[in-house]
Design an enzyme around this catalytic site. Structure first.
Site, PDB file in Angstrom:
ATOM      1  N   CYS A 243       0.591  -1.341   0.086  1.00  0.00           N
ATOM      2  CA  CYS A 243       0.164   0.056   0.525  1.00  0.00           C
ATOM      3  C   CYS A 243       0.717   1.143  -0.183  1.00  0.00           C
ATOM      4  O   CYS A 243       0.230   2.340  -0.292  1.00  0.00           O
ATOM      5  CB  CYS A 243      -0.954  -0.075   0.993  1.00  0.00           C
ATOM      6  SG  CYS A 243      -2.675  -0.983   2.034  1.00  0.00           S
ATOM      7  N   HIS A 322      12.393   1.509   5.202  1.00  0.00           N
ATOM      8  CA  HIS A 322      12.866  -0.070   4.813  1.00  0.00           C
ATOM      9  C   HIS A 322      12.726  -0.948   5.857  1.00  0.00           C
ATOM     10  O   HIS A 322      14.089  -0.976   5.920  1.00  0.00           O
ATOM     11  CB  HIS A 322      12.966  -0.401   3.935  1.00  0.00           C
ATOM     12  CG  HIS A 322      12.148  -2.086   2.794  1.00  0.00           C
ATOM     13  ND1 HIS A 322      12.739  -2.737   3.405  1.00  0.00           N
ATOM     14  CD2 HIS A 322      12.531  -1.516   1.207  1.00  0.00           C
ATOM     15  CE1 HIS A 322      11.618  -3.968   2.180  1.00  0.00           C
ATOM     16  NE2 HIS A 322      12.080  -3.169   1.563  1.00  0.00           N
ATOM     17  N   HIS A 406      -2.264  19.811   6.716  1.00  0.00           N
ATOM     18  CA  HIS A 406      -3.263  18.150   6.260  1.00  0.00           C
ATOM     19  C   HIS A 406      -2.152  17.457   6.545  1.00  0.00           C
ATOM     20  O   HIS A 406      -1.155  17.065   6.070  1.00  0.00           O
ATOM     21  CB  HIS A 406      -3.675  19.118   4.656  1.00  0.00           C
ATOM     22  CG  HIS A 406      -4.542  20.383   4.731  1.00  0.00           C
ATOM     23  ND1 HIS A 406      -5.354  20.409   5.030  1.00  0.00           N
ATOM     24  CD2 HIS A 406      -4.175  21.490   4.663  1.00  0.00           C
ATOM     25  CE1 HIS A 406      -5.633  21.694   4.802  1.00  0.00           C
ATOM     26  NE2 HIS A 406      -4.764  21.987   4.174  1.00  0.00           N
ATOM     27  N   HIS A 410      -2.497   6.848   5.347  1.00  0.00           N
ATOM     28  CA  HIS A 410      -3.182   5.961   4.374  1.00  0.00           C
ATOM     29  C   HIS A 410      -4.334   4.945   4.900  1.00  0.00           C
ATOM     30  O   HIS A 410      -4.237   4.516   6.283  1.00  0.00           O
ATOM     31  CB  HIS A 410      -2.033   4.729   3.895  1.00  0.00           C
ATOM     32  CG  HIS A 410      -2.282   3.832   3.270  1.00  0.00           C
ATOM     33  ND1 HIS A 410      -3.595   3.915   2.534  1.00  0.00           N
ATOM     34  CD2 HIS A 410      -2.462   1.826   4.287  1.00  0.00           C
ATOM     35  CE1 HIS A 410      -3.412   2.221   2.583  1.00  0.00           C
ATOM     36  NE2 HIS A 410      -3.070   1.307   3.638  1.00  0.00           N
ATOM     37  N   HIS A 439     -14.362   5.403   5.054  1.00  0.00           N
ATOM     38  CA  HIS A 439     -16.052   5.283   5.197  1.00  0.00           C
ATOM     39  C   HIS A 439     -16.796   4.658   4.049  1.00  0.00           C
ATOM     40  O   HIS A 439     -17.710   4.220   3.492  1.00  0.00           O
ATOM     41  CB  HIS A 439     -16.577   6.109   5.778  1.00  0.00           C
ATOM     42  CG  HIS A 439     -17.813   6.140   6.016  1.00  0.00           C
ATOM     43  ND1 HIS A 439     -18.956   7.119   4.787  1.00  0.00           N
ATOM     44  CD2 HIS A 439     -18.905   5.283   7.283  1.00  0.00           C
ATOM     45  CE1 HIS A 439     -20.385   6.071   5.293  1.00  0.00           C
ATOM     46  NE2 HIS A 439     -20.222   5.489   6.290  1.00  0.00           N
ATOM     47  N   ASN A 443     -10.191   0.536   1.737  1.00  0.00           N
ATOM     48  CA  ASN A 443      -8.992   0.914   1.699  1.00  0.00           C
ATOM     49  C   ASN A 443      -8.862   0.467  -0.141  1.00  0.00           C
ATOM     50  O   ASN A 443      -8.449  -0.732  -0.401  1.00  0.00           O
ATOM     51  CB  ASN A 443      -7.873  -0.845   2.207  1.00  0.00           C
ATOM     52  CG  ASN A 443      -6.680  -0.255   2.289  1.00  0.00           C
ATOM     53  OD1 ASN A 443      -6.094   0.174   1.347  1.00  0.00           O
ATOM     54  ND2 ASN A 443      -5.900  -1.532   3.314  1.00  0.00           N
TER      55      ASN A 443
END
Length: 511
Positions: A243, A322, A406, A410, A439, A443
């Site tokens: 993702c 990582h 802002h 994710h 919502h 995802n």
């Protein structure tokens, strides 16, 4: 990535996100400290400018005392040292030229688009459960587990699944997976090219990321073929990176734009669900079925100076972390087969702890790049005091709200958003875009941060100079950040995914 709050038989997955209740703070002390901190922050931030004020006053005073004879003497001095003056001037011009030519090129985000699937692909809770029962691959325990996950997931009733999974029985074929990829990618790209009026043949760099579907020819080749991109386009196809791959794709495109002058780069971020639905009963592998939904984004980047005026944002930083060298981190999101040979993605019970470690490493690198000097001094002084005097001081957590206006976290799931809200001490408004995206769309993997940015724009909150922090987590395990600054008051793009529903948001969520 997300792990649910539901206990799992056999110890496969068990994530706790409930926090201990804190005592109410002393509000008077909190208010006083708030203003002390704001004053300190202002003083340190503007210290250099404040020091320049008396210096400029002295300089102006001295210049005002110069007479005509003094100015004439200065001119004579320059004439007698003409060679040295010319040499120094040439050296300054040469140095300035080298600096301008070698400095990193600015990367602008001209525009982006997010794919909005047709209403026919929406899947309500009841439809999801009814189809799961009709498939007959799930036992009663698995069905009940999925029902509980859905109820606590933070997803609404208007998320989307691909057409192949609406069929009974489902048809997870290669052809159906290609159809899903084409609908998402081409749908986002069509809107992007229409809104920007850019000719696809002007694209010099193409980066596509999709973690779980990597056919031959590649997804990037499908785009080259569809839009007839030029023969020397630099195309890349990123797979298996989870993702957080959307930020990785932006980072790669940024690097390519430093090498190739006067060109455009397109980044396409998506995930493919058709062939990656799990039809077994291992609970650690059922969670993605409940959370992942159809979505994708297309982003147009430019290094052309003339595009600054019409661009929405300028890329400021990308930071990649990582943790793959650690075995637990490497294995915490793992595609495998269960005991019955059914393929799926397994989520470890250690997922949230590993995500926290990855986040800590990422913000340790990002902090010095974005935090005001006031926060860095406080952090450094706390660290030195703790080291030198062995003081029992809590580590100072920098206030990232001073660096960013802002936050696009994710939308991996409710637990991810809850943890970052708590650990970064964010307000409900700061995480609103993430919660509402989860919502409305679920995802959508690497593209979720763009639906969130579109939400902020649709609410009219993006003002000139605002800084945006996009942060994503992915398998491997990775935590990646991108920082953007708004070049003007940003309006939502034409055909925004929130265009027809933004007035209904934010909605109240009951957990």
């Amino acid at each position: 990535m997300e792990a649910a709050n539901e206990p799992v038989n056999g110890g496969s997955v068990q994530i706790r996100t409930e926090n201990e209740r804190r005592k109410l703070p002393n509000f008077l002390q909190s208010v006083n400290m708030k203003y002390v901190k704001l004053g300190y922050h202002y003083l340190i931030t503007h210290l250099f400018k404040l020091c320049l004020v008396p210096l400029m006053a002295v300089l102006v005073t001295e210049i005002s005392r110069l007479t005509t004879d003094d100015l004439y003497q200065i001119w004579l001095h320059l004439q007698y040292n003409l060679v040295a003056f010319i040499f120094l001037s040439a050296l300054a011009i040469f140095g300035s030229t080298v600096y301008i030519m070698s400095r990193p090129r600015s990367v602008y985000l001209v525009d982006y688009s997010c794919y909005l699937p047709p209403e026919s692909l929406q899947v309500k809770y009841q439809k999801f459960m009814d189809h799961s029962k009709l498939i007959e691959d799930f036992n009663e325990s698995s069905l009940e587990f999925q029902r509980k996950i859905l109820e606590r997931s933070g997803l609404g009733e208007e998320t989307y699944l691909p057409e192949a999974l609406h069929c009974i029985p489902p048809r997870p074929t290669m052809m159906a997976a290609r159809e899903e990829a084409e609908q998402v990618m081409f749908g986002a790209l069509d809107k992007l090219f229409e809104n920007t009026e850019v000719n696809p043949r002007d694209i010099g760099v193409l980066v596509v990321n999709c973690s779980l579907f990597n056919p031959t020819p590649s997804l990037s080749a499908m785009i080259v073929n569809k839009y007839k991109l030029r023969g020397n386009v630099k195309s890349f196809n990123l797979g298996g990176m989870g993702c957080s791959a959307g930020v990785i794709a932006i980072d790669l495109a940024k690097d390519m734009l430093q090498v190739h002058r006067n060109t455009y780069a397109v980044v396409v971020s998506t995930e493919n669900i058709t062939q990656n639905w799990y039809f077994g009963n291992k609970k650690a592998m059922l969670i993605p079925n409940c959370l992942f939904r159809v979505g994708g984004s297309a982003i147009l980047l430019s290094n052309k100076g003339k595009d600054r005026r019409r661009s929405k944002y300028k890329l400021v930083h990308t930071v990649r972390t990582h943790k793959g060298a650690v075995e637990k981190a490497f294995n915490c999101v793992y595609q495998e087969q269960d005991d019955n040979g059914k393929t799926g993605v397994s989520l470890s019970k250690d997922l949230m702890a590993i995500a926290g470690e990855a986040l800590k490493a990422n913000i340790t690198t990002l902090g010095p790049l974005v935090l005001p000097i006031s926060e860095q001094i406080l952090f450094f002084m706390t660290l030195v005091t703790k080291k030198l005097f062995n003081a029992k001081l809590k580590p100072y957590i920098p206030d990232f709200k001073l660096a960013f206006d802002h936050f696009c976290i994710h939308a991996g799931g409710r637990a991810v958003i809850d943890e970052l809200e708590k650990n970064l001490q964010l307000s409900q408004t700061h995480v609103e875009a993430s919660r509402m995206t989860l919502h409305r769309f679920g995802n959508t993997s690497s593209s979720s941060i763009w639906y969130e940015l579109a939400y902020i724009e649709a609410k009219g909150r993006m003002k000139k100079g605002n800084r945006v922090w996009q942060i994503a987590f992915g398998s491997g395990f990775k935590c990646n950040s991108a920082v953007w600054v708004a070049l003007h008051n940003v309006k939502p793009s034409v055909s925004s995914p929130w265009e027809h529903c933004i007035d209904r948001y934010p909605v109240k969520l009951d957990f």
